[in-house]
Write a protein that holds these residues in place. Sequence first.
Motif, PDB file in Angstrom:
ATOM      1  N   GLY A   1      -5.257   4.006  -2.997  1.00 52.72           N
ATOM      2  CA  GLY A   1      -4.726   4.607  -4.220  1.00 52.72           C
ATOM      3  C   GLY A   1      -3.246   4.313  -4.398  1.00 52.72           C
ATOM      4  O   GLY A   1      -2.792   3.986  -5.513  1.00 52.72           O
ATOM      5  N   LEU A   2      -2.487   4.404  -3.310  1.00 52.36           N
ATOM      6  CA  LEU A   2      -1.062   4.059  -3.376  1.00 52.36           C
ATOM      7  C   LEU A   2      -0.868   2.576  -3.676  1.00 52.36           C
ATOM      8  O   LEU A   2       0.044   2.191  -4.412  1.00 52.36           O
ATOM      9  CB  LEU A   2      -0.379   4.413  -2.052  1.00 52.36           C
ATOM     10  CG  LEU A   2       0.078   5.864  -1.891  1.00 52.36           C
ATOM     11  CD1 LEU A   2       0.599   6.095  -0.474  1.00 52.36           C
ATOM     12  CD2 LEU A   2       1.160   6.205  -2.903  1.00 52.36           C
ATOM     13  N   VAL A   3      -1.717   1.745  -3.091  1.00 52.43           N
ATOM     14  CA  VAL A   3      -1.644   0.305  -3.350  1.00 52.43           C
ATOM     15  C   VAL A   3      -1.820   0.024  -4.837  1.00 52.43           C
ATOM     16  O   VAL A   3      -1.052  -0.744  -5.446  1.00 52.43           O
ATOM     17  CB  VAL A   3      -2.714  -0.448  -2.528  1.00 52.43           C
ATOM     18  CG1 VAL A   3      -2.898  -1.868  -3.067  1.00 52.43           C
ATOM     19  CG2 VAL A   3      -2.324  -0.506  -1.060  1.00 52.43           C
ATOM     20  N   VAL A   4      -2.832   0.646  -5.450  1.00 53.37           N
ATOM     21  CA  VAL A   4      -3.089   0.429  -6.877  1.00 53.37           C
ATOM     22  C   VAL A   4      -1.921   0.933  -7.715  1.00 53.37           C
ATOM     23  O   VAL A   4      -1.454   0.256  -8.648  1.00 53.37           O
ATOM     24  CB  VAL A   4      -4.395   1.128  -7.303  1.00 53.37           C
ATOM     25  CG1 VAL A   4      -4.568   1.073  -8.818  1.00 53.37           C
ATOM     26  CG2 VAL A   4      -5.587   0.475  -6.614  1.00 53.37           C
ATOM     27  N   LEU A   5      -1.419   2.120  -7.386  1.00 46.77           N
ATOM     28  CA  LEU A   5      -0.312   2.689  -8.152  1.00 46.77           C
ATOM     29  C   LEU A   5       0.935   1.807  -8.069  1.00 46.77           C
ATOM     30  O   LEU A   5       1.616   1.567  -9.082  1.00 46.77           O
ATOM     31  CB  LEU A   5       0.003   4.098  -7.630  1.00 46.77           C
ATOM     32  CG  LEU A   5       0.996   4.933  -8.450  1.00 46.77           C
ATOM     33  CD1 LEU A   5       0.538   5.046  -9.896  1.00 46.77           C
ATOM     34  CD2 LEU A   5       1.174   6.304  -7.828  1.00 46.77           C
ATOM     35  N   MET A   6       1.228   1.299  -6.884  1.00 42.56           N
ATOM     36  CA  MET A   6       2.388   0.413  -6.745  1.00 42.56           C
ATOM     37  C   MET A   6       2.139  -0.935  -7.411  1.00 42.56           C
ATOM     38  O   MET A   6       3.064  -1.547  -7.964  1.00 42.56           O
ATOM     39  CB  MET A   6       2.725   0.218  -5.268  1.00 42.56           C
ATOM     40  CG  MET A   6       3.320   1.443  -4.606  1.00 42.56           C
ATOM     41  SD  MET A   6       3.984   1.058  -2.966  1.00 42.56           S
ATOM     42  CE  MET A   6       4.481   2.698  -2.419  1.00 42.56           C
ATOM     43  N   SER A   7       0.896  -1.401  -7.369  1.00 41.17           N
ATOM     44  CA  SER A   7       0.579  -2.680  -8.014  1.00 41.17           C
ATOM     45  C   SER A   7       0.787  -2.610  -9.523  1.00 41.17           C
ATOM     46  O   SER A   7       1.120  -3.623 -10.156  1.00 41.17           O
ATOM     47  CB  SER A   7      -0.874  -3.080  -7.718  1.00 41.17           C
ATOM     48  OG  SER A   7      -1.065  -3.300  -6.334  1.00 41.17           O
ATOM     49  N   LEU A   8       0.600  -1.430 -10.104  1.00 39.65           N
ATOM     50  CA  LEU A   8       0.731  -1.274 -11.553  1.00 39.65           C
ATOM     51  C   LEU A   8       2.129  -0.848 -11.986  1.00 39.65           C
ATOM     52  O   LEU A   8       2.408  -0.792 -13.186  1.00 39.65           O
ATOM     53  CB  LEU A   8      -0.294  -0.245 -12.052  1.00 39.65           C
ATOM     54  CG  LEU A   8      -1.768  -0.587 -11.794  1.00 39.65           C
ATOM     55  CD1 LEU A   8      -2.671   0.497 -12.351  1.00 39.65           C
ATOM     56  CD2 LEU A   8      -2.131  -1.942 -12.377  1.00 39.65           C
ATOM     57  N   THR A   9       3.000  -0.539 -11.041  1.00 37.62           N
ATOM     58  CA  THR A   9       4.365  -0.114 -11.390  1.00 37.62           C
ATOM     59  C   THR A   9       5.422  -0.915 -10.634  1.00 37.62           C
ATOM     60  O   THR A   9       6.262  -1.583 -11.240  1.00 37.62           O
ATOM     61  CB  THR A   9       4.550   1.382 -11.098  1.00 37.62           C
ATOM     62  OG1 THR A   9       4.204   1.654  -9.726  1.00 37.62           O
ATOM     63  CG2 THR A   9       3.682   2.235 -12.003  1.00 37.62           C
TER      64      THR A   9
END
Length: 702
Positions: A310-318
């Motif tokens: 979940g953190l990976v996805v959030l950082m990938s999008l921001t």
Amino acid sequence: MTRIVRALARLSARRAPWVVATWAIIAGILIGCGLAFGGETEEDLTLPGSDSLLAAEMLDTGEEGESSSPVLLVAPEKIPAEDATVAAVVTALEDATGATIDDPLAEPARAIATGALSADGTALVLRVPGDLGDLDAAEKDDVRAALDLAIDAGWDAAAGGQLGRELDGGGSRTSEIIGIVAAMIVLLLALGSIIAMSIPIATGLLAVGSGLMILHLLAAETSVPEIALTVATMIGLGVGIDYALFLVSRFRSVRVHVPGTVDAVAETAATSGTAVLYAGGTVALTVLALALTGVDFVSWIGYATSIIVGLVVLMSLTLTPALLALFARRLAHKAGAEPDLDRGFWARIAAGVTRRPIVVLVASLTLLGAVSAPALALQLGQSTSGDRPLGTEQRDYFDLTADAFGPGANGTLLVVGALDPAAESPADPRVTDLAAMLGDVDGVAEVSAPALLDDGATVRFSVEPATGPSDPETADLVHMVREELSDGDVEAHVGGAVATRVDLSERIEERLPWLVGLVTLAAAIVIGFAFRSLVLPLKTAIANLLSIAAALGAVVFVFQEGNGIELFGLDGPVPIDSYVPMMLFAILFGLSMDYEVFLLTAVRDHWLATGDAGVATRRGLAETGRIITSAAIIMVVVFLSFVVTPNPTVKLFGFGLAFAILVDATVIRCLLVPAIMQLLGRWSWWWPSGSGRARGSRTRPV
């Protein structure tokens, strides 16, 4: 969803310095709090509602005392009642750990009855009380020095339990370093730029590091198994680097046609960013399904992995869009570097696959069938410390214990009974009858003297099987003892590591069909609505199951049958624990979706642009083949780096995941899937809501 992702990326690109600074501050706070207030991982395995848990709860109620770690000393001859070597080791261990250690030799007869002294008097077990899970390097050296006092005197010595695990260490940090260095090399070769290489590495490390600190904070309040952090780190590094790689690669292509930095970042997010969201969400969802087992040990692997992904996805999008904006000029393609979808290596591969789809389909299925065939011989068992590499502390303790006390000493069953009214002495008829009953069960080698706890309200026996903990006969013994106890007058339950693993196997067998069904259905729904197709979800499910079957086949061939097992630092075949196939299924089903989503996204873009399913399949594969294989190589080297750990189960997971990803990203996604889509043609995109979907001209991209 595309509009949301695009808007988020545009905002991140416009406020790039603030976004980077914010994530740096968040990561810094998490790291500081994790180091200051985080708890330690544990190895406890409990099953709510199981017989083994009832036994453990009765021991807790019976005030058995604090936990302890065993230290085994084996002398070349019978140990006298007062021995200088034993005294020296006891004193050194007390100085090293700060614990007070009882000398079993003070009462030799009782020591033999309780299993602290072997029948021939040559092997002695010392119990080091207390929580020994957080020893520093100096304390570990002092413990080793204490054991060396016996070894230098011509004895054998080894530590087991928590102390043995501490002395061996986890080895995961070495694995992470190896995986990161290897990933950096692959990224540098794939992207040809240090700046481009640094963005995926930075995103992956920051996401995994922050996620691990969150898990350590949770460990301060609840029991988090160490393997959960290891598996979550393994997957988090793989997908974190891969997702950023997809975004960087897509941005460099978009930048050729979209000159404005913010617009190029937004366009990148609208395509690859949305694919990352769907892929990462599916990974998190599938591993979270492990909670269906109702087993905390297994559930936490799902929780931990979902948090980090979940953190990976959030950082990938921001964070990644912000970094793309900051280093846009350094990331631009050189003139003529834009890949030609009608020429080059992957264009030729794509043309060959789409020109002879039946041949490719048959060849791919034949190869996958051969690789998967060993999975038909899968036999589930129980791994033990005896499966660890030779020379490790836990392996030495296991082997010495088996030699000195018999193979069953490593798989002792704990039988705990409730006495109402309380017994006044071990001579109570209920206690003696229970001891006699246990001794008469086939397969029992020895029954210890009874231990009365809680002022005689609880009685505990240690039952030593005649066979080792990995032997199927030991698991059968658990059932036989429970059957005998059910007919007795005393309420009694069977616990211990072997009994707990037996309960775990039964629980997983009960829940596995539900997990497989839910994961498959959830993934099908995601694919169906993301790509507006009823056919693609079925194809995706079949392809993912083939990938998992290949992984199980390779695991059985290497670890169960022992072919090439020496390459992994092990000296023989390793039993495959009951939870391994289930975890491989949940994790691999999610990871396989990554490459499926990225491939289908490219194919669908060309389908919408041309309306020709054959051209779309060919150009989609030509566009994504290089980046998918590069991403797969990164994930493979990250997973393979974990085979250097001493834990055989982690080695098995690392190898199984690496092999599956290699097969999935090459044979399945680059050969089998395009061949199937070529044969299906426009039916790949069939959706019952109108003919406009079939033509592709009115369908909006994900």
